[in-house]
Design a protein around this motif. Structure first.
Motif, PDB file in Angstrom:
ATOM      1  N   ILE A   1       0.847  -1.191   0.000  1.00 26.97           N
ATOM      2  CA  ILE A   1       0.000   0.000   0.000  1.00 26.97           C
ATOM      3  C   ILE A   1       0.882   1.240   0.000  1.00 26.97           C
ATOM      4  CG2 ILE A   1      -1.795   1.295   1.194  1.00 26.97           C
ATOM      5  CD1 ILE A   1      -2.703  -1.273   2.489  1.00 26.97           C
ATOM      6  N   VAL A   2       0.653   2.131  -0.937  1.00 30.00           N
ATOM      7  CA  VAL A   2       1.325   3.429  -0.961  1.00 30.00           C
ATOM      8  C   VAL A   2       0.333   4.459  -0.429  1.00 30.00           C
ATOM      9  CG1 VAL A   2       2.423   5.183  -2.386  1.00 30.00           C
ATOM     10  CG2 VAL A   2       2.750   2.755  -2.921  1.00 30.00           C
ATOM     11  N   PHE A   3       0.648   5.047   0.710  1.00 24.24           N
ATOM     12  CA  PHE A   3      -0.213   6.062   1.309  1.00 24.24           C
ATOM     13  C   PHE A   3       0.171   7.427   0.756  1.00 24.24           C
ATOM     14  CE2 PHE A   3      -0.289   2.574   4.297  1.00 24.24           C
ATOM     15  CZ  PHE A   3      -1.586   2.564   4.775  1.00 24.24           C
ATOM     16  N   VAL A   4      -0.823   8.165   0.289  1.00 23.55           N
ATOM     17  CA  VAL A   4      -0.597   9.509  -0.240  1.00 23.55           C
ATOM     18  C   VAL A   4      -1.447  10.485   0.568  1.00 23.55           C
ATOM     19  CG1 VAL A   4      -0.710  11.006  -2.255  1.00 23.55           C
ATOM     20  CG2 VAL A   4      -0.150   8.583  -2.548  1.00 23.55           C
ATOM     21  N   ILE A   5      -0.784  11.345   1.332  1.00 22.69           N
ATOM     22  CA  ILE A   5      -1.479  12.327   2.165  1.00 22.69           C
ATOM     23  C   ILE A   5      -1.588  13.627   1.375  1.00 22.69           C
ATOM     24  CG2 ILE A   5      -1.478  13.586   4.348  1.00 22.69           C
ATOM     25  CD1 ILE A   5       0.242  11.341   5.513  1.00 22.69           C
ATOM     26  N   GLN A   6      -2.797  14.125   1.221  1.00 19.15           N
ATOM     27  CA  GLN A   6      -3.019  15.350   0.461  1.00 19.15           C
ATOM     28  C   GLN A   6      -2.670  16.556   1.340  1.00 19.15           C
ATOM     29  OE1 GLN A   6      -6.846  13.284  -0.983  1.00 19.15           O
ATOM     30  NE2 GLN A   6      -6.630  14.999  -2.387  1.00 19.15           N
ATOM     31  N   SER A   7      -1.361  16.771   1.451  1.00 14.33           N
ATOM     32  CA  SER A   7      -0.800  17.742   2.382  1.00 14.33           C
ATOM     33  C   SER A   7      -0.550  19.076   1.694  1.00 14.33           C
ATOM     34  CB  SER A   7       0.509  17.199   2.961  1.00 14.33           C
ATOM     35  OG  SER A   7       1.435  16.940   1.910  1.00 14.33           O
ATOM     36  N   GLN A   8      -0.163  20.076   2.501  1.00 12.78           N
ATOM     37  CA  GLN A   8       0.138  21.414   1.987  1.00 12.78           C
ATOM     38  C   GLN A   8       1.420  21.917   2.636  1.00 12.78           C
ATOM     39  OE1 GLN A   8      -3.445  24.009   1.271  1.00 12.78           O
ATOM     40  NE2 GLN A   8      -4.376  22.659   2.788  1.00 12.78           N
ATOM     41  N   SER A   9       2.063  22.877   1.980  1.00 11.41           N
ATOM     42  CA  SER A   9       3.376  23.323   2.440  1.00 11.41           C
ATOM     43  C   SER A   9       3.303  24.313   3.593  1.00 11.41           C
ATOM     44  CB  SER A   9       4.148  23.957   1.274  1.00 11.41           C
ATOM     45  OG  SER A   9       3.430  25.046   0.725  1.00 11.41           O
ATOM     46  N   ASN A  10       2.155  24.921   3.840  1.00 10.54           N
ATOM     47  CA  ASN A  10       2.033  25.804   4.993  1.00 10.54           C
ATOM     48  C   ASN A  10       2.436  25.064   6.265  1.00 10.54           C
ATOM     49  OD1 ASN A  10       0.017  26.680   7.368  1.00 10.54           O
ATOM     50  ND2 ASN A  10       0.607  28.478   6.173  1.00 10.54           N
ATOM     51  N   SER A  11       3.105  25.750   7.187  1.00  7.33           N
ATOM     52  CA  SER A  11       3.687  25.088   8.358  1.00  7.33           C
ATOM     53  C   SER A  11       2.643  24.367   9.201  1.00  7.33           C
ATOM     54  CB  SER A  11       4.444  26.109   9.217  1.00  7.33           C
ATOM     55  OG  SER A  11       3.575  27.159   9.640  1.00  7.33           O
ATOM     56  N   PHE A  12       1.462  24.958   9.345  1.00 15.06           N
ATOM     57  CA  PHE A  12       0.410  24.308  10.128  1.00 15.06           C
ATOM     58  C   PHE A  12      -0.029  23.001   9.473  1.00 15.06           C
ATOM     59  CE2 PHE A  12      -4.347  23.973  10.418  1.00 15.06           C
ATOM     60  CZ  PHE A  12      -4.397  23.420  11.678  1.00 15.06           C
ATOM     61  N   HIS A  13      -0.264  23.021   8.179  1.00 17.47           N
ATOM     62  CA  HIS A  13      -0.746  21.834   7.479  1.00 17.47           C
ATOM     63  C   HIS A  13       0.347  20.778   7.323  1.00 17.47           C
ATOM     64  CE1 HIS A  13      -4.700  23.454   6.452  1.00 17.47           C
ATOM     65  NE2 HIS A  13      -4.092  24.615   6.283  1.00 17.47           N
ATOM     66  N   SER A  14       1.570  21.196   7.051  1.00 10.82           N
ATOM     67  CA  SER A  14       2.645  20.208   6.889  1.00 10.82           C
ATOM     68  C   SER A  14       2.907  19.467   8.190  1.00 10.82           C
ATOM     69  CB  SER A  14       3.921  20.895   6.400  1.00 10.82           C
ATOM     70  OG  SER A  14       4.393  21.841   7.339  1.00 10.82           O
ATOM     71  N   LYS A  15       2.774  20.148   9.328  1.00  8.10           N
ATOM     72  CA  LYS A  15       2.958  19.466  10.615  1.00  8.10           C
ATOM     73  C   LYS A  15       1.873  18.424  10.837  1.00  8.10           C
ATOM     74  CE  LYS A  15       3.400  20.243  15.581  1.00  8.10           C
ATOM     75  NZ  LYS A  15       2.397  19.204  15.913  1.00  8.10           N
ATOM     76  N   ARG A  16       0.637  18.767  10.505  1.00  6.63           N
ATOM     77  CA  ARG A  16      -0.447  17.802  10.680  1.00  6.63           C
ATOM     78  C   ARG A  16      -0.246  16.583   9.778  1.00  6.63           C
ATOM     79  NH1 ARG A  16      -5.021  20.410  13.164  1.00  6.63           N
ATOM     80  NH2 ARG A  16      -6.553  19.128  12.102  1.00  6.63           N
ATOM     81  N   ALA A  17       0.238  16.824   8.560  1.00  2.97           N
ATOM     82  CA  ALA A  17       0.492  15.710   7.657  1.00  2.97           C
ATOM     83  C   ALA A  17       1.632  14.837   8.168  1.00  2.97           C
ATOM     84  CB  ALA A  17       0.815  16.236   6.264  1.00  2.97           C
ATOM     85  N   GLU A  18       2.662  15.448   8.710  1.00  2.94           N
ATOM     86  CA  GLU A  18       3.777  14.677   9.271  1.00  2.94           C
ATOM     87  C   GLU A  18       3.314  13.848  10.465  1.00  2.94           C
ATOM     88  OE1 GLU A  18       6.699  14.143   8.214  1.00  2.94           O
ATOM     89  OE2 GLU A  18       7.139  15.722   6.759  1.00  2.94           O
ATOM     90  N   ASP A  19       2.427  14.403  11.269  1.00  2.00           N
ATOM     91  CA  ASP A  19       1.882  13.645  12.407  1.00  2.00           C
ATOM     92  C   ASP A  19       1.129  12.414  11.921  1.00  2.00           C
ATOM     93  OD1 ASP A  19       2.935  15.482  14.149  1.00  2.00           O
ATOM     94  OD2 ASP A  19       1.052  16.585  14.442  1.00  2.00           O
ATOM     95  N   LEU A  20       0.345  12.570  10.864  1.00  2.00           N
ATOM     96  CA  LEU A  20      -0.382  11.428  10.320  1.00  2.00           C
ATOM     97  C   LEU A  20       0.581  10.397   9.756  1.00  2.00           C
ATOM     98  CD1 LEU A  20      -2.917   9.918   9.485  1.00  2.00           C
ATOM     99  CD2 LEU A  20      -3.083  11.402   7.466  1.00  2.00           C
ATOM    100  N   LYS A  21       1.611  10.842   9.080  1.00  2.00           N
ATOM    101  CA  LYS A  21       2.605   9.918   8.533  1.00  2.00           C
ATOM    102  C   LYS A  21       3.262   9.114   9.653  1.00  2.00           C
ATOM    103  CE  LYS A  21       6.917   9.802   5.861  1.00  2.00           C
ATOM    104  NZ  LYS A  21       7.866  10.611   5.049  1.00  2.00           N
ATOM    105  N   ARG A  22       3.643   9.783  10.732  1.00  2.00           N
ATOM    106  CA  ARG A  22       4.259   9.068  11.857  1.00  2.00           C
ATOM    107  C   ARG A  22       3.302   8.052  12.458  1.00  2.00           C
ATOM    108  NH1 ARG A  22       6.849  14.080  12.790  1.00  2.00           N
ATOM    109  NH2 ARG A  22       5.113  14.804  14.065  1.00  2.00           N
ATOM    110  N   ASP A  23       2.031   8.411  12.534  1.00  2.00           N
ATOM    111  CA  ASP A  23       1.053   7.475  13.095  1.00  2.00           C
ATOM    112  C   ASP A  23       0.909   6.228  12.217  1.00  2.00           C
ATOM    113  OD1 ASP A  23      -1.235   6.889  15.000  1.00  2.00           O
ATOM    114  OD2 ASP A  23      -2.309   6.907  13.100  1.00  2.00           O
ATOM    115  N   ILE A  24       0.877   6.409  10.901  1.00  2.00           N
ATOM    116  CA  ILE A  24       0.781   5.264   9.994  1.00  2.00           C
ATOM    117  C   ILE A  24       1.997   4.359  10.150  1.00  2.00           C
ATOM    118  CG2 ILE A  24       0.770   4.574   7.560  1.00  2.00           C
ATOM    119  CD1 ILE A  24      -0.823   7.152   6.994  1.00  2.00           C
ATOM    120  N   LEU A  25       3.186   4.936  10.189  1.00  2.00           N
ATOM    121  CA  LEU A  25       4.415   4.142  10.298  1.00  2.00           C
ATOM    122  C   LEU A  25       4.510   3.454  11.660  1.00  2.00           C
ATOM    123  CD1 LEU A  25       6.964   6.526   8.541  1.00  2.00           C
ATOM    124  CD2 LEU A  25       5.818   4.516   7.600  1.00  2.00           C
TER     125      LEU A  25
END
Length: 654
Positions: free
Chosen positions: A210-234
């Motif tokens: 499975i390749v997970f693709v998070i529809q993230s954004q470069s703004n600091s608030f959104h990129s942090k939330r996406a990184e948190d989700l990535k860490r949770d998946i891993l």
């Protein structure tokens, strides 16, 4: 590796090592492999709690469940669910037929199984011709007498090929599965062997696919939330197996200006993952994923076929944001709710990549991405429809409805500390003389009271409102000149300590109190351009922009950088939102999308889509009562006191 909890009966009987293995699996089950596992303690208590008591003995048990060679477990191809069910069922049917009673044994390690002819008969031929099925065939008949079959049946049955069958575990009804505890224990064995012994390596391989693709954004608030989700998946992946899945963040794929529109990435996905993955799973940064349940859900679908999976949305009536598609019956076309996550099988990804290579994207505008992706995949009936998956959910993770869900959604309004102060938000309303009498009164009845700093900009100075004439003539289409004049005025005539500017139309309905909460998550020292994102020509090097009707939010830093550049309107009646998008794109300042802003009316969106939102804005007064819409969807409370009366409205009516 298989310690006392896995074989309680054996270890209580002081069986160990290869002797314990042979008692459970027989000599024919490749004892060298699994006996090493027995003495090392890998499998846990529920693995084989009643194998002998349940009645499948020797290598028959191992072959029936694990394949002809027990070594196929470690390593080897994983059995499919249907193969495991079939094997377990075949062994169960053998276990639970009518059999002659056996004499109890003093120790499970010394039990031997006697031959029983099909239908209950026995004979010496059974002991001699039992083949490889028995636990220890050389002594199968030497330690106990054979049961005598009826004289009328013995002759015919003795000529049949004998079968080694275990002791009885059920009722006397022939060829029927029993409900006695023995058979129940065998059912538990089959289930637990599948869960404890097979799933860890199986999950590891499936998760890698499975390749997970998070529809993230470069703004600091959104990129942090996406990184948190990535860490949770891993982290979940570490708990399940050795191999970690690939997790991609859209904003880090910088080769495409329009990466967020997904389709331009299909060729790269096909080249990179077309041979070593099974699924591409897309989700938003606020999607919460239960990886175990996601694996179980995807396992139901044949990964070698073309699948488009998601939570289905549909229009109840044709809408402008979907170009009035399927006007006769818009409910027939389903498209995915991105918040619940959605998946494409690799065969479908490869097909889309091939099509995109030969036929580049033709659409100029990207308005509602989820609908447009579904349309492109459907290909006017030549491609797959969306397959609804009930496990893809948008219920809150704490909801009782979420128990069956593989995905959930954090459907709350972001709040990072205290809401920004009222005095930190300057609101600019664009209007013109012909709308002073009908649109401006709606603003004053609804959301104006929430704004501390607000000005109305028009082509005519009306002191009753009041409005400010910027000296820019009104135009029938596009208001680029007026908008840039507003930006200049904000930068030069407001307090430099006011960090935020909001530009809205006179028919925009907005919740300033919710906007203040949302802005608490953004840094005004960064160049922020926030609202509902659209795209133009993204398949051929275009740009993204914030659509003006839902409201455009600027940080003062963003306005300063924009006006310091030479980017300006190419004409006074150019579309202001698109010109702004083009300018910010040229400056390398990404726009920031929030689905809480809406270019259209509530009735233009699926009810399920709005059900997990706390919206910030809507747009247009067409065929609606805008005051009702505001107090239903946007007011600080669901019921507002207006003129001394409580006013509440049902969303279903709007």
């Amino acid at each position: 590796m298989l310690g006392e909890p896995c074989f309680p009966g054996l270890f209580r009987a002081r069986c160990s090592g290869s002797r314990a293995f042979r008692a459970y699996f027989g000599r024919g089950a490749r004892g060298a492999v699994l006996s090493g596992l027995i003495s090392g303690g890998v499998l846990g208590e529920p693995c084989f709690p009643g194998l002998f008591r349940a009645g499948c003995s020797g290598s028959r048990a191992s072959r029936a469940y694990f394949g002809r060679d027990a070594r196929s477990l470690f390593p080897g191809p994983a059995l499919s669910r249907d193969e495991r069910r079939g094997a377990a069922g075949r062994c169960l049917s053998r276990c639970c037929r009518q059999r002659a009673p056996r004499r109890p044994s003093a120790s499970p390690c010394s039990r031997r199984w006697r031959p029983v002819l099909p239908g209950g008969g026995t004979g010496k031929a059974a002991a001699a011709g039992g083949g490889r099925a028995g636990g220890d065939r050389r002594t199968a008949t030497s330690r106990r007498p054979l049961a005598r079959a009826p004289a009328a049946e013995a002759g015919s049955r003795a000529r049949r090929a004998p079968r080694l069958l275990p002791a009885p575990c059920g009722s006397a009804a022939p060829a029927k599965m029993s409900r006695e505890p023995g058979c129940s224990r065998w059912l538990l064995f089959a289930a637990c062997a599948h869960l404890v012994c097979l799933l860890p390596p199986l999950r590891a391989r499936e998760l890698k696919g499975i390749v997970f693709v998070i529809q993230s954004q470069s703004n600091s608030f959104h990129s942090k939330r996406a990184e948190d989700l990535k860490r949770d998946i891993l982290k979940q992946a570490v708990d399940l197996g050795k191999e970690l899945p690939t997790v991609l963040l859209i904003h880090q794929i910088d080769r495409h200006e329009g990466a967020w529109t997904i389709l331009p990435l299909m060729k790269d996905f096909s080249v990179t993952y077309g041979r070593n993955a099974s699924w591409i799973f897309f989700c938003e940064e606020d999607t919460r994923i239960q990886v175990i349940k996601l694996l179980e859900t995807l396992r139901r679908f044949d990964k070698s076929k073309e699948w488009f999976l998601g939570k289905a949305l549909y229009d109840e009536e044709s809408t402008i944001i979907h170009h009035y598609a399927f006007a006769e019956n818009p409910t027939v076309f389903k498209f995915p709710d991105f918040a619940a996550g959605w998946a494409l099988s690799i065969p479908l990804v490869n097909k889309l990549a091939k099509k995109l290579k030969s036929e580049p994207l033709k659409s100029d505008f990207t308005i509602d991405l989820k609908h447009e992706i579904a349309l492109y995949i459907w290909q006017k009936g030549e491609g797959p429809h969306l397959t609804p998956v009930p496990e893809f959910c948008t219920d809150d993770v704490n909801s009782y409805k979420a128990d069956h869900c593989a995905t959930t959604f954090s459907n709350f309004l972001p709040l990072c500390g205290e809401p920004v102060n009222k005095e930190d938000v300057f609101v600019a309303v664009k209007t013109c003389r012909k709308f002073h009498g009908d649109r401006i009164p709606v603003v004053k009845q609804t959301w104006e009271r929430e704004a501390a700093l607000i000005e109305y900009y028009s082509d005519y100075a009306d002191i009753s409102i009041p409005t400010i004439d910027l000296g820019i003539p009104n135009t029938d289409r596009g208001h680029c000149g007026k908008t840039f004049a507003i930006l200049e005025r904000f930068l030069n005539h407001t307090s430099p300590r006011t960090p935020w500017l909001v530009v809205v139309d006179d028919d925009t309905l907005i919740s300033i109190s919710r906007l203040r909460k949302l802005l608490s998550c953004y840094d005004p020292n960064e160049p922020v351009f926030l609202g509902e994102r659209y795209g133009y020509g993204l398949g051929t090097g275009g740009y993204s922009y914030i659509t003006g009707g839902g409201g455009m939010v600027f940080s003062r830093t963003a306005v300063q950088k924009l006006l310091a550049s030479k980017c300006r309107c190419y004409s006074m009646d150019a579309p202001d939102d698109m010109v702004l998008g083009m300018c910010f794109s040229g400056l390398g300042i990404p726009i920031t999308h929030s689905p809480l802003f809406h270019q259209a009316r509530p009735m233009d969106y699926p009810k399920d889509y709005l059900s997990h939102q706390i919206p910030v804005s809507f747009h247009k007064h067409w065929n609606i009562d805008p005051v009702k819409v505001y107090f239903t969807w946007l007011a600080p409370n669901t019921e507002e006191s207006r003129n001394g009366k409580n006013v509440g409205y049902n969303r279903e009516d709007l």
